[in-house]
Design a protein around this motif. Structure first.
Motif, PDB file in Angstrom:
ATOM      1  N   VAL A 123       0.852  -1.170   0.000  1.00 38.41           N
ATOM      2  CA  VAL A 123       0.000   0.000   0.000  1.00 38.41           C
ATOM      3  C   VAL A 123       0.896   1.230   0.000  1.00 38.41           C
ATOM      4  O   VAL A 123       1.921   1.269   0.700  1.00 38.41           O
ATOM      5  N   THR A 124       0.546   2.213  -0.803  1.00 35.62           N
ATOM      6  CA  THR A 124       1.241   3.497  -0.818  1.00 35.62           C
ATOM      7  C   THR A 124       0.228   4.577  -0.474  1.00 35.62           C
ATOM      8  O   THR A 124      -0.845   4.645  -1.065  1.00 35.62           O
ATOM      9  N   VAL A 125       0.559   5.402   0.491  1.00 36.52           N
ATOM     10  CA  VAL A 125      -0.369   6.432   0.944  1.00 36.52           C
ATOM     11  C   VAL A 125       0.393   7.721   1.199  1.00 36.52           C
ATOM     12  O   VAL A 125       1.485   7.709   1.766  1.00 36.52           O
ATOM     13  N   GLU A 126      -0.180   8.833   0.762  1.00 38.10           N
ATOM     14  CA  GLU A 126       0.407  10.134   1.037  1.00 38.10           C
ATOM     15  C   GLU A 126      -0.138  10.663   2.360  1.00 38.10           C
ATOM     16  O   GLU A 126      -1.342  10.602   2.619  1.00 38.10           O
ATOM     17  N   LEU A 127       0.767  11.165   3.188  1.00 38.54           N
ATOM     18  CA  LEU A 127       0.389  11.861   4.413  1.00 38.54           C
ATOM     19  C   LEU A 127       0.466  13.355   4.103  1.00 38.54           C
ATOM     20  O   LEU A 127       1.547  13.881   3.826  1.00 38.54           O
ATOM     21  N   ALA A 128      -0.660  14.040   4.142  1.00 34.24           N
ATOM     22  CA  ALA A 128      -0.713  15.443   3.734  1.00 34.24           C
ATOM     23  C   ALA A 128      -1.242  16.307   4.863  1.00 34.24           C
ATOM     24  O   ALA A 128      -2.220  15.946   5.524  1.00 34.24           O
ATOM     25  N   ASP A 129      -0.581  17.462   5.106  1.00 35.67           N
ATOM     26  CA  ASP A 129      -1.087  18.376   6.120  1.00 35.67           C
ATOM     27  C   ASP A 129      -1.892  19.493   5.459  1.00 35.67           C
ATOM     28  O   ASP A 129      -2.026  19.550   4.229  1.00 35.67           O
ATOM     29  N   ASP A 130      -2.426  20.386   6.266  1.00 33.03           N
ATOM     30  CA  ASP A 130      -3.297  21.437   5.742  1.00 33.03           C
ATOM     31  C   ASP A 130      -2.563  22.407   4.834  1.00 33.03           C
ATOM     32  O   ASP A 130      -3.185  23.073   3.991  1.00 33.03           O
ATOM     33  N   ALA A 131      -1.246  22.502   4.998  1.00 34.10           N
ATOM     34  CA  ALA A 131      -0.460  23.408   4.161  1.00 34.10           C
ATOM     35  C   ALA A 131      -0.050  22.762   2.837  1.00 34.10           C
ATOM     36  O   ALA A 131       0.591  23.403   2.008  1.00 34.10           O
ATOM     37  N   GLY A 132      -0.394  21.491   2.656  1.00 37.73           N
ATOM     38  CA  GLY A 132      -0.063  20.808   1.418  1.00 37.73           C
ATOM     39  C   GLY A 132       1.261  20.087   1.430  1.00 37.73           C
ATOM     40  O   GLY A 132       1.682  19.550   0.403  1.00 37.73           O
ATOM     41  N   HIS A 133       1.952  20.055   2.577  1.00 39.62           N
ATOM     42  CA  HIS A 133       3.204  19.317   2.674  1.00 39.62           C
ATOM     43  C   HIS A 133       2.893  17.826   2.763  1.00 39.62           C
ATOM     44  O   HIS A 133       2.053  17.406   3.569  1.00 39.62           O
ATOM     45  N   THR A 134       3.564  17.038   1.950  1.00 40.78           N
ATOM     46  CA  THR A 134       3.252  15.609   1.902  1.00 40.78           C
ATOM     47  C   THR A 134       4.503  14.757   2.054  1.00 40.78           C
ATOM     48  O   THR A 134       5.616  15.189   1.750  1.00 40.78           O
ATOM     49  N   GLN A 135       4.277  13.550   2.534  1.00 41.41           N
ATOM     50  CA  GLN A 135       5.281  12.494   2.538  1.00 41.41           C
ATOM     51  C   GLN A 135       4.611  11.233   2.010  1.00 41.41           C
ATOM     52  O   GLN A 135       3.400  11.050   2.166  1.00 41.41           O
ATOM     53  N   LEU A 136       5.398  10.377   1.391  1.00 40.10           N
ATOM     54  CA  LEU A 136       4.870   9.124   0.868  1.00 40.10           C
ATOM     55  C   LEU A 136       5.254   7.993   1.812  1.00 40.10           C
ATOM     56  O   LEU A 136       6.437   7.800   2.111  1.00 40.10           O
ATOM     57  N   LEU A 137       4.256   7.274   2.278  1.00 42.86           N
ATOM     58  CA  LEU A 137       4.482   6.132   3.156  1.00 42.86           C
ATOM     59  C   LEU A 137       4.152   4.863   2.383  1.00 42.86           C
ATOM     60  O   LEU A 137       3.105   4.776   1.732  1.00 42.86           O
ATOM     61  N   LEU A 138       5.032   3.900   2.483  1.00 41.62           N
ATOM     62  CA  LEU A 138       4.898   2.665   1.720  1.00 41.62           C
ATOM     63  C   LEU A 138       5.096   1.476   2.655  1.00 41.62           C
ATOM     64  O   LEU A 138       6.079   1.428   3.395  1.00 41.62           O
ATOM     65  N   PHE A 139       4.139   0.557   2.646  1.00 38.52           N
ATOM     66  CA  PHE A 139       4.279  -0.694   3.394  1.00 38.52           C
ATOM     67  C   PHE A 139       4.163  -1.845   2.412  1.00 38.52           C
ATOM     68  O   PHE A 139       3.260  -1.853   1.561  1.00 38.52           O
ATOM     69  N   ALA A 140       5.069  -2.818   2.517  1.00 38.28           N
ATOM     70  CA  ALA A 140       5.059  -3.940   1.585  1.00 38.28           C
ATOM     71  C   ALA A 140       5.383  -5.236   2.306  1.00 38.28           C
ATOM     72  O   ALA A 140       6.215  -5.272   3.217  1.00 38.28           O
ATOM     73  N   THR A 141       4.736  -6.312   1.868  1.00 36.74           N
ATOM     74  CA  THR A 141       4.882  -7.623   2.474  1.00 36.74           C
ATOM     75  C   THR A 141       4.586  -8.669   1.404  1.00 36.74           C
ATOM     76  O   THR A 141       4.203  -8.320   0.277  1.00 36.74           O
ATOM     77  N   ASP A 142       4.755  -9.944   1.759  1.00 37.81           N
ATOM     78  CA  ASP A 142       4.353 -11.001   0.836  1.00 37.81           C
ATOM     79  C   ASP A 142       3.064 -11.671   1.309  1.00 37.81           C
ATOM     80  O   ASP A 142       2.674 -12.716   0.790  1.00 37.81           O
ATOM     81  N   SER A 143       2.385 -11.045   2.274  1.00 37.06           N
ATOM     82  CA  SER A 143       1.218 -11.657   2.907  1.00 37.06           C
ATOM     83  C   SER A 143      -0.006 -10.750   2.814  1.00 37.06           C
ATOM     84  O   SER A 143       0.010  -9.620   3.305  1.00 37.06           O
TER      85      SER A 143
END
Length: 288
Positions: free
Chosen positions: A159-179
C-alpha cells in the motif's frame, strides 16, 4: 519546552507502533528467530524497543534481533532477555534471520533513496519479509515504479499512501509484504491511527487527489470510483474479486468494499446476484 514533533513523523511512528503490536507476538513463534531493522531515527528505535519490552514475558526462549542501521546508539536501553541489540554502520554488512520488518526512512537522512532500494532488494527474498518506507512526494508514475520494484523484490502486497497536512506538505508512506493477511492488518492500523495536526491521507493513484480524514469510518467516495471503474473494465466480478482489488490497489480495507457495493446496489449503480440478502464474497455484481 519540548521540541515539536513533525505531524507526519508522529503519524508514521504511531502506525509503526500499532503494527509492531501485532507483528511481534506473531513472529516470536518462528523457530528461526526474527529481526527488526531500524534505519530512521533513534526516536523510532526507542519506540520499537518499548513495544518489544511489553512482550518481555514472551521473549523468554525466543530470539528477536534489533538492528540499528546508521542510526547511532541509544541511551542505555533496557534490553529484556531474548532480545539482542546491535548497530550496523554499513548496509552491506547487514545480516538478518527469520521474519524481518525494516523501517527505512529516506527523509531522516541516514540513507539516501538508492541505498534504501538496494536494502529492499536485499531484504525482500525469503519468507515473511516486510518493509515500511518513508519517501519524498512522488508522481503517479514514480509510485508505479516503486510498486514494480517491490514486486521484483518479492514483496507484491503493498500500500502506498500520502500523508498530507493542511499546508499541502506531503510524505509518501509505503508498506510492503508477501502476505495478504499482514497487508490487511497494516491497513486496519492505518485507519485506526489518531489524527495529528490535520494530517490526512491521499491515495497517490486517485486522479481526484481526494484528502481523506483518518477515521475508522473514512470517506469512501474514492473507493466507489475505483470499484465502479473496475466493473466497467472487467464486467461481472464477485465481491471477493473486488475485495482483492481494494486490498492491493487502494488505501482502503477489504471490509470497506462491502459498504461501498451495498450502497451502490441500493442506488441502482450496480446489480447483484442474488438480488437480496446480505452481500457476501460470493455475491456477483455488475454494472447495469
Amino acid at each position: 519546552m519540548p521540541e515539536r514533533v513533525d505531524p507526519h513523523t508522529a503519524v508514521t511512528r504511531e502506525l509503526l507502533v500499532r503494527y509492531l503490536d501485532a507483528w511481534t507476538p506473531a513472529v516470536l513463534r518462528s523457530p528461526r528467530g526474527a529481526t527488526y531493522v531500524e534505519a530512521g531515527s533513534a526516536d523510532f528505535a526507542a519506540s520499537a524497543l518499548r513495544v518489544f519490552g511489553e512482550f518481555a514475558d514472551r521473549l523468554a526462549g525466543h530470539s528477536l534481533d534489533v538492528v540499528l542501521l546508521c542510526t547511532g546508539a541509544l541511551r542505555e536501553p533496557d534490553i529484556p532477555p531474548g532480545l539482542s541489540l546491535r548497530s550496523v554502520d554499513d548496509p552491506a554488512d547487514l545480516t538478518v534471520a527469520g521474519p524481518v520488518l525494516a523501517h527505512l526512512d529516506v527523509l531522516a537522512g541516514t540513507l539516501d533513496e538508492p541505498a534504501v532500494w538496494r536494502l529492499v532488494t536485499a531484504l525482500g527474498p525469503g519468507r515473511a519479509r516486510e518493509v515500511l518506507v518513508t519517501l519524498p512526494p512522488a508522481t503517479t508514475a514514480e509510485v508505479a515504479g516503486h510498486r514494480t520494484r517491490l514486486r521484483e523484490a518479492g514483496l507484491p502486497c503493498a500500500v502506498t499512501v500520502e500523508l498530507a497536512d493542511d499546508a499541502g506538505h506531503t510524505q509518501l508512506l509505503l508498506f510492503a509484504t508477501d502476505s495478504d493477511k499482514h497487508l490487511t492488518t497494516f491497513k486496519n492500523e492505518l485507519w485506526a491511527a489518531d489524527e495529528f495536526a490535520g494530517i490526512r491521507y491521499r491515495d497517490p493513484h486517485d486522479p481526484e487527489h481526494t484528502m481523506i480524514d483518518i477515521s475508522l469510518n473514512p470517506q469512501l467516495l474514492p473507493l466507489r470510483r475505483v470499484l465502479l471503474d473496475e466493473l466497467a473494465r472487467r464486467g461481472t466480478r464477485t465481491v471477493a474479486d473486488l475485495q482483492r482489488h481494494t486490498l492491493h490497489e487502494t488505501i482502503y480495507r477489504p471490509t470497506d468494499t462491502i459498504d461501498v457495493l451495498t450502497v451502490a446496489a441500493t442506488a441502482g449503480a450496480i446489480t447483484r446476484e442474488p438480488p437480496k440478502g446480505r452481500m457476501s464474497p460470493r455475491t456477483v455484481v455488475r454494472k447495469p
